[in-house]
Scaffold this motif. Structure first.
Motif, mmCIF file in Angstrom:
data_model
loop_
_atom_site.group_PDB
_atom_site.id
_atom_site.type_symbol
_atom_site.label_atom_id
_atom_site.label_comp_id
_atom_site.label_asym_id
_atom_site.label_seq_id
_atom_site.Cartn_x
_atom_site.Cartn_y
_atom_site.Cartn_z
ATOM 1 N N GLY A 161 -33.732 39.802 -24.578
ATOM 2 C CA GLY A 161 -35.076 40.043 -24.046
ATOM 3 C C GLY A 161 -35.506 39.131 -22.924
ATOM 4 O O GLY A 161 -36.692 39.056 -22.620
ATOM 5 N N LYS A 220 -46.907 45.746 -33.686
ATOM 6 C CA LYS A 220 -46.757 44.342 -34.101
ATOM 7 C C LYS A 220 -47.041 44.188 -35.595
ATOM 8 O O LYS A 220 -46.405 43.360 -36.269
ATOM 9 C CB LYS A 220 -47.664 43.428 -33.274
ATOM 10 C CG LYS A 220 -47.259 43.321 -31.813
ATOM 11 C CD LYS A 220 -45.807 42.893 -31.612
ATOM 12 C CE LYS A 220 -45.487 42.553 -30.178
ATOM 13 N NZ LYS A 220 -44.042 42.422 -29.935
ATOM 14 N N ASP A 235 -28.948 48.381 -24.542
ATOM 15 C CA ASP A 235 -30.173 49.165 -24.733
ATOM 16 C C ASP A 235 -30.420 49.245 -26.239
ATOM 17 O O ASP A 235 -29.670 49.897 -26.964
ATOM 18 C CB ASP A 235 -29.980 50.562 -24.136
ATOM 19 C CG ASP A 235 -31.214 51.436 -24.348
ATOM 20 O OD1 ASP A 235 -32.174 50.988 -25.010
ATOM 21 O OD2 ASP A 235 -31.208 52.583 -23.836
ATOM 22 N N VAL A 236 -31.472 48.577 -26.712
ATOM 23 C CA VAL A 236 -31.677 48.493 -28.164
ATOM 24 C C VAL A 236 -32.176 49.808 -28.764
ATOM 25 O O VAL A 236 -32.328 49.908 -29.981
ATOM 26 C CB VAL A 236 -32.622 47.334 -28.551
ATOM 27 C CG1 VAL A 236 -32.034 45.986 -28.163
ATOM 28 C CG2 VAL A 236 -34.026 47.521 -27.970
ATOM 29 N N THR A 249 -46.394 37.997 -18.215
ATOM 30 C CA THR A 249 -44.988 38.411 -18.105
ATOM 31 C C THR A 249 -44.975 39.877 -17.663
ATOM 32 O O THR A 249 -46.039 40.512 -17.618
ATOM 33 C CB THR A 249 -44.256 38.325 -19.461
ATOM 34 O OG1 THR A 249 -44.898 39.235 -20.365
ATOM 35 C CG2 THR A 249 -44.274 36.931 -20.046
ATOM 36 N N VAL A 307 -49.365 35.182 -22.323
ATOM 37 C CA VAL A 307 -48.653 34.553 -21.192
ATOM 38 C C VAL A 307 -48.363 35.690 -20.226
ATOM 39 O O VAL A 307 -47.970 36.776 -20.661
ATOM 40 C CB VAL A 307 -47.299 33.937 -21.658
ATOM 41 C CG1 VAL A 307 -46.517 33.399 -20.485
ATOM 42 C CG2 VAL A 307 -47.517 32.859 -22.705
ATOM 43 N N SER A 341 -36.728 39.375 -28.519
ATOM 44 C CA SER A 341 -37.963 39.198 -27.746
ATOM 45 C C SER A 341 -38.158 40.440 -26.883
ATOM 46 O O SER A 341 -38.137 40.368 -25.655
ATOM 47 C CB SER A 341 -37.846 37.917 -26.903
ATOM 48 O OG SER A 341 -39.074 37.605 -26.293
ATOM 49 N N SER A 401 -40.329 35.379 -18.767
ATOM 50 C CA SER A 401 -40.180 35.919 -20.129
ATOM 51 C C SER A 401 -40.343 34.829 -21.177
ATOM 52 O O SER A 401 -39.870 33.698 -20.980
ATOM 53 C CB SER A 401 -38.773 36.512 -20.312
ATOM 54 O OG SER A 401 -38.564 37.587 -19.434
ATOM 55 N N LEU A 402 -40.958 35.182 -22.305
ATOM 56 C CA LEU A 402 -41.040 34.216 -23.412
ATOM 57 C C LEU A 402 -39.625 33.781 -23.806
ATOM 58 O O LEU A 402 -39.391 32.608 -24.112
ATOM 59 C CB LEU A 402 -41.759 34.825 -24.614
ATOM 60 C CG LEU A 402 -43.223 35.256 -24.422
ATOM 61 C CD1 LEU A 402 -43.859 35.582 -25.766
ATOM 62 C CD2 LEU A 402 -44.041 34.196 -23.711
ATOM 63 N N THR A 461 -44.234 38.168 -31.834
ATOM 64 C CA THR A 461 -45.328 39.068 -32.155
ATOM 65 C C THR A 461 -46.616 38.573 -31.511
ATOM 66 O O THR A 461 -46.613 37.594 -30.760
ATOM 67 C CB THR A 461 -45.455 39.218 -33.681
ATOM 68 O OG1 THR A 461 -46.442 40.217 -33.964
ATOM 69 C CG2 THR A 461 -45.827 37.916 -34.373
ATOM 70 N N ALA A 502 -43.899 42.468 -19.427
ATOM 71 C CA ALA A 502 -44.359 43.323 -20.529
ATOM 72 C C ALA A 502 -45.851 43.146 -20.785
ATOM 73 O O ALA A 502 -46.570 44.120 -21.032
ATOM 74 C CB ALA A 502 -43.562 43.025 -21.804
#
Ligand SMILES: NC(=O)c1ccc[n+]([C@@H]2O[C@H](COP(=O)([O-])OP(=O)(O)OC[C@H]3O[C@@H](n4cnc5c(N)ncnc54)[C@H](O)[C@@H]3O)[C@@H](O)[C@H]2O)c1
Length: 267
Positions: free
Chosen positions: A13, A168, A70-71, A199, A197, A97, A19-20, A150, A201
Motif C-alpha cells: 500500500g 472501516k 492487485d488485492v 494522501t 493525513v 495499508s 502514503s501512511l 483504519t 486516498a
C-alpha cells in the motif's frame, strides 16, 4: 541493534512518499528490517506510473523487492506471496495499508451508495486484508504480526466519510476475528486508527478539510504525521507489543476521546 534487526516482512500500500505505509517503511527500515513492497499494478501496455511512484520511496530506502499485486484478484495475491516466499523464505510482519471505493459511491450519502460500489469498496478495503493475511500465514511459521490501517469514521459518524466508514467498521471487526484465528499460531493482528493525513486516498474523503477540525479539537491541538503512524505501527509489529492483539490503536492526538468540540468552541 534496531527493533527489527533480523526481521523481514511485506508492506502493501505504498503509493508515494505521502502514503501512511511510507511512514511505516521508513521506521521499520531505520530499525533494521528487511522489507518488500507490493504496489497496485500499472495498466498493461500503459506507462509505469504506479511503479515509478512507489520507487520514489523504495529506492532511497534500498528496498529492491517491489512487485505488483492487485488485492482484488486471488491469483495475483497467490503469485505475489509465492514470489515473497522465493525471496524471503519466511516473514515476520505484514502491513496492509490499502483502501478503495468508487468516487461516485463515496462522495454521495451512504444511503445512495450502489450495490456494485459497496461490494468493490468492501472487497478492496476489507476482504483484501483477510485474503492477504491468509496468504501470509504459511510464511509466518515462527509467528509474526500484522497491522492494517483504519479511521475513526468506522466507530462514529464522520460527515463525508460515508461508505468508507462502513468499510472501516468491518475492517476493525475483521482485525479482531483474525486476531482470534491466528493467536494460537503466535501471530498478532492489530490496526492503527490514524488521524487525517493528506494522501492520494484520503483526498477522496476530504481529509484536507478535516485537518483544521483536528487541530482545533484534539487534546494535543495539532495533527499527526505519517512518521508518527510509522512509529506506532512499528510498535504494534515489534516484540514491544508481544501481548497485544485485536487492538485498534488510535494515533490521532487524542481526537477520539473528545465528547465536545473542546477548544474549537472554548477559545
Ligand atoms: N490518510 C489518512 O488520513 C488516513 C487516515 C486513517 C486511515 N487511513 C487508511 O490508510 C490506508 C492507506 O491510505 P493512505 O491514506 O496512505 O493513501 P494512499 O493512497 O497512499 O494508499 C492507498 C493504497 O491503496 C492501494 N490500492 C488501492 N486499490 C488497490 C488494489 N486493488 N490492489 C492493491 N493496492 C490497492 C493504492 O495503490 C495505495 O497504495 C487506507 O486503508 C486508508 O483508509 C488513511
Amino acid at each position: 541493534m534496531g527493533l527489527f534487526t533480523g526481521k523481514k516482512g511485506i508492506i502493501m500500500g505504498v503509493a508515494n512518499e505521502h502514503s501512511l505505509a511510507a511512514g511505516v517503511a521508513e521506521f521499520l527500515k531505520k530499525e533494521g528490517a528487511e522489507i518488500g513492497f507490493s504496489h497496485l499494478p500499472d495498466k498493461e501496455g500503459g506507462p509505469a506510473k504506479m511503479l515509478r511512484r512507489v520507487m520514489r520511496v523504495a529506492e532511497p530506502l534500498g528496498i529492491t523487492f517491489v512487485r505488483p499485486c492487485d488485492v482484488a484478484n486471488d491469483a495475483d495475491i497467490a503469485r505475489f506471496f509465492g514470489e515473497v516466499r522465493e525471496q524471503f523464505g519466511s516473514i515476520d510482519f505484514l502491513v496492509h495499508s490499502i483502501a478503495f471505493a468508487p468516487l461516485d459511491d463515496i462522495r454521495c450519502a451512504t444511503i445512495d451508495a450502489s450495490r456494485a460500489g459497496f461490494l468493490t469498496a468492501m472487497d478492496i478495503s476489507v476482504y483484501s486484508f483477510i485474503a492477504c493475511a491468509r496468504a501470509a500465514v504459511p510464511l509466518m511459521d515462527k509467528g509474526g504480526a500484522m497491522t492494517t490501517m483504519t479511521y475513526y469514521g468506522g466507530e462514529r459518524v464522520v460527515g463525508g466519510y460515508n461508505l468508507m466508514g462502513v468499510c472501516k467498521a468491518a475492517l476493525e471487526s475483521a482485525t479482531k476475528y483474525l486476531a482470534w484465528d491466528l493467536g494460537p499460531k503466535g501471530i498478532r493482528v492489530n490496526a492503527v486508527s490514524a488521524g487525517p493525513v493528506k494522501t492520494l486516498a484520503s483526498s477522496a474523503v476530504g481529509a484536507g478539510d478535516m485537518l483544521h477540525l483536528y487541530s482545533a479539537m484534539a487534546p494535543m491541538a495539532r495533527n499527526i504525521t505519517n512518521e508518527e503512524v510509522g512509529r506506532s505501527a512499528g510498535f504494534l509489529l515489534s516484540d514491544m507489543a508481544s501481548a497485544t492483539t485485536g487492538e485498534i490503536l488510535h494515533v490521532d492526538c487524542g481526537y477520539h476521546v473528545m465528547g465536545s468540540p473542546g477548544r474549537a468552541v472554548l477559545t
